[in-house]
Design an enzyme around this catalytic site. Sequence first.
Site, PDB file in Angstrom:
ATOM      1  N   LYS A   1       0.830  -1.209   0.000  1.00  0.00           N
ATOM      2  CA  LYS A   1       0.000   0.000   0.000  1.00  0.00           C
ATOM      3  C   LYS A   1       0.869   1.266   0.000  1.00  0.00           C
ATOM      4  CE  LYS A   1      -2.840   3.179   0.416  1.00  0.00           C
ATOM      5  NZ  LYS A   1      -4.169   3.502   0.770  1.00  0.00           N
TER       6      LYS A   1
ATOM      7  N   CYS B   1      -3.079  11.085   1.870  1.00  0.00           N
ATOM      8  CA  CYS B   1      -2.467   9.787   1.556  1.00  0.00           C
ATOM      9  C   CYS B   1      -1.116   9.961   0.879  1.00  0.00           C
ATOM     10  CB  CYS B   1      -3.395   8.999   0.649  1.00  0.00           C
ATOM     11  SG  CYS B   1      -5.075   8.959   1.277  1.00  0.00           S
TER      12      CYS B   1
HETATM   13  N1  SAJ Z   1      -1.661  15.178  -8.335  1.00  0.00           N
HETATM   14  C1  SAJ Z   1      -0.797  15.934  -9.116  1.00  0.00           C
HETATM   15  N2  SAJ Z   1      -0.494  15.474 -10.368  1.00  0.00           N
HETATM   16  C2  SAJ Z   1      -1.021  14.326 -10.865  1.00  0.00           C
HETATM   17  C3  SAJ Z   1      -1.880  13.560 -10.049  1.00  0.00           C
HETATM   18  C4  SAJ Z   1      -2.176  14.009  -8.772  1.00  0.00           C
HETATM   19  O1  SAJ Z   1      -0.308  16.988  -8.703  1.00  0.00           O
HETATM   20  O2  SAJ Z   1      -0.709  13.988 -12.019  1.00  0.00           O
HETATM   21  C5  SAJ Z   1      -1.991  15.643  -6.973  1.00  0.00           C
HETATM   22  C6  SAJ Z   1      -3.481  15.928  -6.778  1.00  0.00           C
HETATM   23  O3  SAJ Z   1      -3.827  17.190  -7.266  1.00  0.00           O
HETATM   24  C7  SAJ Z   1      -3.605  15.788  -5.274  1.00  0.00           C
HETATM   25  C8  SAJ Z   1      -2.594  14.707  -4.928  1.00  0.00           C
HETATM   26  O4  SAJ Z   1      -1.727  14.613  -6.049  1.00  0.00           O
HETATM   27  O5  SAJ Z   1      -3.254  17.004  -4.644  1.00  0.00           O
HETATM   28  C9  SAJ Z   1      -3.167  13.351  -4.637  1.00  0.00           C
HETATM   29  O6  SAJ Z   1      -4.257  13.060  -5.502  1.00  0.00           O
HETATM   30  P1  SAJ Z   1      -4.479  11.639  -6.188  1.00  0.00           P
HETATM   31  O7  SAJ Z   1      -5.682  11.727  -7.031  1.00  0.00           O
HETATM   32  O8  SAJ Z   1      -3.232  11.191  -6.849  1.00  0.00           O
HETATM   33  O9  SAJ Z   1      -4.652  10.633  -4.962  1.00  0.00           O
HETATM   34  P2  SAJ Z   1      -5.578  10.583  -3.639  1.00  0.00           P
HETATM   35  O10 SAJ Z   1      -4.745  11.078  -2.503  1.00  0.00           O
HETATM   36  O11 SAJ Z   1      -6.906  11.169  -3.831  1.00  0.00           O
HETATM   37  O12 SAJ Z   1      -5.776   8.967  -3.505  1.00  0.00           O
HETATM   38  C10 SAJ Z   1      -4.635   8.128  -3.472  1.00  0.00           C
HETATM   39  C11 SAJ Z   1      -4.857   6.964  -4.468  1.00  0.00           C
HETATM   40  N3  SAJ Z   1      -3.597   6.241  -4.642  1.00  0.00           N
HETATM   41  C12 SAJ Z   1      -3.089   6.011  -5.874  1.00  0.00           C
HETATM   42  O13 SAJ Z   1      -3.606   6.403  -6.888  1.00  0.00           O
HETATM   43  C13 SAJ Z   1      -1.821   5.209  -5.922  1.00  0.00           C
HETATM   44  C14 SAJ Z   1      -5.952   6.033  -3.960  1.00  0.00           C
HETATM   45  O14 SAJ Z   1      -6.079   4.887  -4.797  1.00  0.00           O
HETATM   46  C15 SAJ Z   1      -5.636   5.587  -2.523  1.00  0.00           C
HETATM   47  O15 SAJ Z   1      -6.664   4.728  -2.006  1.00  0.00           O
HETATM   48  C16 SAJ Z   1      -5.583   6.840  -1.669  1.00  0.00           C
HETATM   49  O16 SAJ Z   1      -4.480   7.650  -2.141  1.00  0.00           O
HETATM   50  C17 SAJ Z   1      -5.359   6.414  -0.231  1.00  0.00           C
HETATM   51  O17 SAJ Z   1      -6.348   6.402   0.527  1.00  0.00           O
HETATM   52  O18 SAJ Z   1      -4.247   6.018   0.110  1.00  0.00           O
END
Ligand code: SAJ
Length: 441
Positions: free
Chosen positions: A223, A277
């Site tokens: 994870k 996360c």
């Molecule tokens: N972000 C960027 N650039 C990107 C993608 C995301 O800057 O290309 C930023 C987003 O704007 C945000 C942050 O990253 O601020 C996180 O967003 P996210 O959509 O990547 O992830 P979370 O935190 O909403 O959810 C993640 C997910 N993990 C993965 O995709 C590996 C989700 O599947 C997990 O269940 C969750 O963390 C968790 O609970 O751990």
Amino acid sequence: MQRRKSPFNRISVIGLGYIGLPTATVIASRGIDVIGVDVAAPAVDAVNAGKVHITEPGLERLVNHVVNAGRLRAVTCPEPADAFVIAVPTPFVEGTSSDVPAPDLSYIQAAAESIAPVLKHGDLVILESTSPVGTTEKLSRWLRDARTDLAFPVQDQPGTADVHIAYCPERILPGKALEELISNDRIIGGVSDACSQAALNLYHLFVEGDCIVTDARTAELSKLTENAYRDVNIAFANEMAFICDELGVDVWELIRLANRHPRVSILNPGPGVGGHCIAVDPWFIVSGAPQQAKLITQARKVNDARPAYVAEQVLLAAQNYTDPVIACLGLAFKPDIDDLRESPAMEVVKELSEHAGSQLLTVEPNITKLPAELELKGVSLSSLDEALPCADIVVVLVDHSSFLAIDSNQLAGKTVIDTRGLLPRLKKQAASVDNYTTIAD
Ligand code: SAJ
């Protein structure tokens, strides 16, 4: 999906937050009696009234349905059940002087101590909270200390245990929780084979993805690895954004072109990485193996440096104006949600409110009231139509879908600082209008 006969008459979910409540609701929707437990009385009252205290598409309808059907009930104090799913937060320990934030396992320990009195022979305890390697073994020890009359399993020590324990990390994306709870594959890390089998029986009640068995430590690290992988890849995109600003190249154009290679798939840069996360979990790997986790540490630093950098760019642009009006678009930590916690957009706005000395407008279509800390600094919450006409500087901090409706003419003559690559998407809609100034210009 063919419904299996449940070996569990009653399942309890400890923690009714972004993970626990959707999980409890989906299990209840499979016709099983579920007790949701939360220390926060308002969350418990909301659920019992068929309502939700968090924003998640489709959740309130389903909660309402299962509560009215008598399948889901919420309480503040655990009651006996056949299985307990722990989904409580694992934040950092606040206020340590160390460079590496330490994981705070106190919520898991409190959950263990709260269910211990009601545990009985044959029960299953599953930990879903994102946790450092070794936490499931700690959970087993905390339960053992509280219930010396029951035998608990020990990793790598075969024996008969009275209670089964497994680590099965949640992996759902906020905003798509109900869909991903069912469709995602699950990792099942039992402390013993019997524990894994018991956990498999539980997830087979509602998971349509594959349920893959491993040991608890591998499941824990898996994870953390998923989220650290994403953090490192976002850090690469953010580092390219820093480099592009230095070299006068448009990072969005650069990434669009590089991604035309069949084996290149760069993520999006932004104002930083938010949420509870991705910006937290990599530190759980670093805290376990600080000497080895060099790239993961550096990625965290690159991503954490973004909000201050973006604020600095805005302040530099503001120097070209007398009393400029600055409009910041978006406050949430990612698009189309209302969650402002650990949001880099919030950090940028806070920084600007302390240093800009200008009129600061924010547009966040998913909230109706600004957090007090921004209101106190004189920041206002506006609609897009109010903010854009009077803004000199427009800072795109979140790419909410409603912002895609901006007509490029509304940005004419303004300085636009686009941290989310919204402009290229607007340009696509109105290719003829290209008369605003961006930072790269
Ligand atoms: N972000 C960027 N650039 C990107 C993608 C995301 O800057 O290309 C930023 C987003 O704007 C945000 C942050 O990253 O601020 C996180 O967003 P996210 O959509 O990547 O992830 P979370 O935190 O909403 O959810 C993640 C997910 N993990 C993965 O995709 C590996 C989700 O599947 C997990 O269940 C969750 O963390 C968790 O609970 O751990």
